[in-house]
Motif scaffolding. Structure first.
Motif: not given
Length: 325
Positions: A233-253
């Motif tokens: 969702p939120h217009g996030i490109e599918p192949l950008v990296r995110v940091v997952r901690v539990g069930d939360r995700a922070w975009p690396v950018e």
């Protein structure tokens, strides 16, 4: 054309044909006669596809050899490694140049049986404790994918396990969760500078072109390989990296721009210098994706993963996106 190029390179790199054949448990019983398909958490079998290689076509490593950091001359400074630091043991580095071709390393560190895993199609690198209910499991690569993520199997019960979440999905271990251990990806140069007396996994004895990326250009594609699920969702490109901690995700950018963020009880830092393993043909020449560390309020490393956004959304559809603002 870029996707065609990727598929061709992947097929050549693995030396195996690719198949998008959908899952058919009745057919798989012939391939997996010891797997109990009556026990499963998979509701839609069409989510599971063949990635091309058969069972063990991508050979997991068992009891890999290690050499002193000072003896390593093959690995480029920017190449990523998975770092594992366990009390009572010398820090160990597991180079992605090897895990790209093997995906799982079954090891024992300070008496703890571990599986260091890397799924290239999701960029997911997680370390698991291999002990389950008093039994030490050893893991192999099934050749199956679910939401483009590696499906592992254990050799003791032939149960299937989802790598991204560390949970049994088929067989007698359905619903069992593996304990995740804190580990992180960083550049070889960073590991070597911090751990001059450390150990690094030695080059395996398999005929593979280690240091070459068979997934050239993958993390620049507009869509992931063998994935038919919802996009993030939120217009996030599918192949950008995110940091997952539990069930939360922070975009690396977002982390790249901030350098450091403290939110939801953790502090996440980003530092330049680590190459993407999924960009250029030579891993060491990949674009800079940076090194992420996640720590709690006491400064202890926290279990996390750095995976592609589509994979986070696929396995945590109700997860929280930490977008700031």
């Amino acid at each position: 054309m870029r996707l065609v190029h990727f598929v061709c390179v992947l097929a050549l790199g693995l030396g195996l044909g690719l198949s998008a054949a959908k899952a058919d448990p009745s057919f798989w019983r012939y391939e997996w006669p010891e797997t109990d398909f009556s026990q499963t958490s998979v509701e839609n079998w069409t989510e599971i596809l063949s990635g091309g290689p058969p069972k063990d076509g991508i050979p997991a490593l068992d009891d890999p050899d290690f050499i002193p950091v000072s003896d390593e001359t093959r690995i480029g400074d920017r190449e990523p490694v998975i770092t594992l630091e366990i009390d009572g043991a010398v820090p160990r580095a597991y180079p992605i140049r090897y895990l790209t071709w093997h995906e799982i390393a079954n090891d024992v560190v300070a008496g703890v049986p571990v599986a260091v895993t890397f799924c290239p199609l999701c960029n997911s690198g997680i370390t698991f404790d291999r002990r389950v209910a008093g039994t030490v499991l050893s893991f192999g690569v099934s050749g199956k994918l679910r939401n483009s993520d590696m499906v592992m199997y254990d050799r003791e019960t032939q149960s299937w396990w989802q790598q991204a979440v560390g949970e049994g999905i088929v067989g007698i271990h359905t619903g069992t969760e593996l304990k995740m251990l804190p580990s992180w990806m960083e550049s070889w140069g960073e590991f070597r500078a911090r751990n001059p007396e450390g150990l690094v996994m030695a080059e395996p004895g398999w005929p593979r072109d280690y240091g070459r990326n068979p997934y050239r250009g993958y993390d620049s594609l507009s869509r992931p390989f063998l994935y038919n699920g919802e996009l993030p969702p939120h217009g996030i490109e599918p192949l950008v990296r995110v940091v997952r901690v539990g069930d939360r995700a922070w975009p690396v950018e977002r982390l790249r721009e901030a350098g450091e963020l403290t939110e939801a009880g953790v502090t996440i830092t980003w530092a330049s210098g680590q190459a993407s393993a999924l960009d250029t043909l030579a891993i060491d020449e990949g674009k800079d994706v940076g090194t992420i560390r996640v720590r709690d309020a006491e400064g202890n490393d926290v279990v996390h993963d750095i995976l592609f956004a589509f994979a986070f959304h696929a396995f945590w559809p109700d997860g929280e996106w930490m977008l700031g603002g």
